[in-house]
Design a protein around this motif. Structure first.
Motif, short mmCIF file in Angstrom:
data_model
loop_
_atom_site.label_atom_id
_atom_site.label_comp_id
_atom_site.label_asym_id
_atom_site.label_seq_id
_atom_site.Cartn_x
_atom_site.Cartn_y
_atom_site.Cartn_z
N ILE A 1 3.97 6.58 2.30
CA ILE A 1 3.49 5.79 1.36
C ILE A 1 3.71 4.34 1.93
CG2 ILE A 1 3.66 4.88 -0.80
CD1 ILE A 1 4.00 7.56 -2.05
N ALA A 2 2.65 3.46 1.93
CA ALA A 2 2.73 1.98 2.48
C ALA A 2 2.62 1.31 1.04
CB ALA A 2 1.97 1.71 3.59
N PHE A 3 3.20 0.39 0.74
CA PHE A 3 3.09 -0.87 -0.36
C PHE A 3 2.64 -1.95 0.37
CE2 PHE A 3 6.91 2.06 -1.50
CZ PHE A 3 6.31 2.57 -2.66
N LEU A 4 1.91 -2.76 -0.70
CA LEU A 4 1.41 -3.94 -0.53
C LEU A 4 1.22 -4.58 -1.79
CD1 LEU A 4 0.55 -6.01 1.62
CD2 LEU A 4 -1.86 -5.02 1.74
N ASP A 5 1.45 -5.77 -1.89
CA ASP A 5 1.12 -6.53 -3.23
C ASP A 5 -0.27 -7.14 -3.07
OD1 ASP A 5 3.53 -6.03 -4.36
OD2 ASP A 5 4.47 -7.95 -3.91
N ALA A 6 -0.89 -7.42 -4.14
CA ALA A 6 -2.65 -7.60 -4.38
C ALA A 6 -2.60 -9.04 -3.49
CB ALA A 6 -2.91 -7.59 -5.61
N ASP A 7 -1.54 -9.93 -3.44
CA ASP A 7 -1.81 -11.20 -3.04
C ASP A 7 -1.43 -11.45 -1.61
OD1 ASP A 7 0.55 -10.86 -3.82
OD2 ASP A 7 0.90 -12.90 -4.83
N ASP A 8 -1.12 -10.39 -1.02
CA ASP A 8 -0.60 -10.21 0.33
C ASP A 8 -1.39 -9.62 1.44
OD1 ASP A 8 1.64 -11.80 -0.57
OD2 ASP A 8 3.00 -9.77 -0.75
N LEU A 9 -1.25 -9.81 2.53
CA LEU A 9 -1.99 -9.32 3.79
C LEU A 9 -1.17 -8.40 4.62
CD1 LEU A 9 -4.04 -12.67 4.33
CD2 LEU A 9 -4.55 -10.60 2.94
N TRP A 10 -1.99 -7.47 5.46
CA TRP A 10 -1.36 -6.91 6.51
C TRP A 10 -1.87 -7.24 7.74
CZ3 TRP A 10 -1.72 -1.01 4.63
CH2 TRP A 10 -0.49 -0.72 3.76
N PRO A 11 -1.08 -7.67 8.91
CA PRO A 11 -1.57 -7.98 10.20
C PRO A 11 -2.01 -6.68 10.97
CG PRO A 11 0.94 -7.65 10.29
CD PRO A 11 0.63 -7.63 9.02
N ALA A 12 -2.86 -6.97 11.81
CA ALA A 12 -3.44 -5.98 12.48
C ALA A 12 -2.48 -4.94 13.33
CB ALA A 12 -4.45 -6.20 13.55
N GLY A 13 -2.71 -3.63 13.12
CA GLY A 13 -1.96 -2.71 13.97
C GLY A 13 -0.51 -2.50 13.34
N LYS A 14 -0.07 -3.17 12.06
CA LYS A 14 1.13 -2.79 11.33
C LYS A 14 1.25 -1.34 10.98
CE LYS A 14 2.04 -2.02 7.08
NZ LYS A 14 3.26 -1.89 5.99
#
Length: 309
Positions: A83-96
């Motif tokens: 499971i990977a978490f992310l908040d709706a106003d944030d972003l993931w960099p490519a390849g993370k």
């Protein structure tokens, strides 16, 4: 076949940023299939409308119960091994995502992997990452990938950003997920429970791009400190023997936090709060710095009066 990775995104009135957030997720190139679960935490701004461009996203809705409850709902619906978490106003960099999944697969005894975070405002990235700002590198944590003395280090400071975390779903289910009674520092409370039982990996790469704006929950410094103190108090249940074995004095950590609250209150000329927190710090563990804050608060109150308490 079920997906190997489940991405859980709590969303509250997230219409402004959710599309960009989801685009950063679907740009991830991973060898395994993944699913994306958006949990709408009682939004009133039409957050769900953003999902029309992402038909594969699983949408869940609940009343406004907070991010911990939203993440738990996503965990309960998830099917992935990770499971990977992310908040709706944030972003993931490519390849993370591929980088962290690879680390967990190479070290199957570990339950979780977190990474560095770069914050940004508008289109402007901050010059230093959080690891760089706090000098959290190989000189502090070793060459890795295991985080040494994870429980003790996390008690001292919460350096794990939730959106940089990838964790085993089975471990989350065993631990019971996030404590939904907490509206702040619920992430630290879970990481502490996890760190007492499992190894944690750290990734030196930036694994989260965190947006800073006026609506960030963490901007209320005093509320965050009070939540942290409540989490510290819970650690007493761990037993004095375990805390002593790791060289942890909860009273010292609590006194430090009260003193920092007093110092922030002094900076804002909130003399009444400065005196109150300085006194709590001094009575928890007497120090000259706490006594100094107490004296400065009294002087400030005499000088500026009672208008800012």
């Amino acid at each position: 076949m079920p997906p190997s990775i489940s991405v859980v995104i709590p969303a509250y009135n997230a219409r402004q940023h959710l599309t960009e957030c989801l685009e950063s997720v679907f740009r991830q190139e991973v060898a395994s299939a993944f699913e994306v679960i958006v949990v709408d935490d009682g939004s009133t701004d039409g957050t769900r409308d953003c999902l029309s461009a992402f038909p594969s996203v699983v949408y869940l809705a609940q009343s406004n119960l907070g991010p911990a409850a939203a993440r738990n709902a996503g965990i309960a619906r998830s099917r992935g091994t990770f499971i990977a978490f992310l908040d709706a106003d944030d972003l993931w960099p490519a390849g993370k995502l591929q980088q962290q999944i690879g680390m967990l697969q190479q070290h199957p005894d570990a339950a979780m992997c977190f990474g560095d975070c770069r914050q940004f405002e508008g289109n402007n990235p901050w010059p230093q990452t959080l690891f760089e700002e706090n000098r959290q590198d190989v000189s502090l944590w070793g060459t890795g990938p295991y985080l040494p003395e994870a429980y003790a280090r996390l008690l001292t400071a919460n350096f794990i950003t939730t959106g940089s975390v990838v964790v085993l779903r089975q471990v989350l289910e065993t631990l019971g997920g996030f404590d939904a009674s907490l509206r702040r520092v619920e992430d630290l409370e879970l990481w502490l429970r996890l760190a007492r039982r499992h190894p944690i990996l750290w990734c030196k790469d930036v694994c989260l791009l965190r947006r800073r704006h006026a609506d960030n929950a963490s901007v209320d410094a005093e509320a965050m400190s009070l939540a942290y103190l409540a989490v510290l108090k819970r650690q007493q249940d761990c037993g004095t023997a375990e805390l002593a074995r790791q060289g942890i004095a909860l009273s010292a950590l609590a006194a430090r936090e009260y003193r920092e609250m007093a110092e922030r209150a002094l900076a804002g000329r909130h003399s009444g709060r400065a005196i109150r927190w300085a006194w709590r710090s001094f009575t928890t563990q007497p120090t000259l710095r706490a006594l100094g804050c107490l004296a400065l608060g009294a002087v400030q109150k005499l000088r500026f009066g009672h208008t800012r308490t």
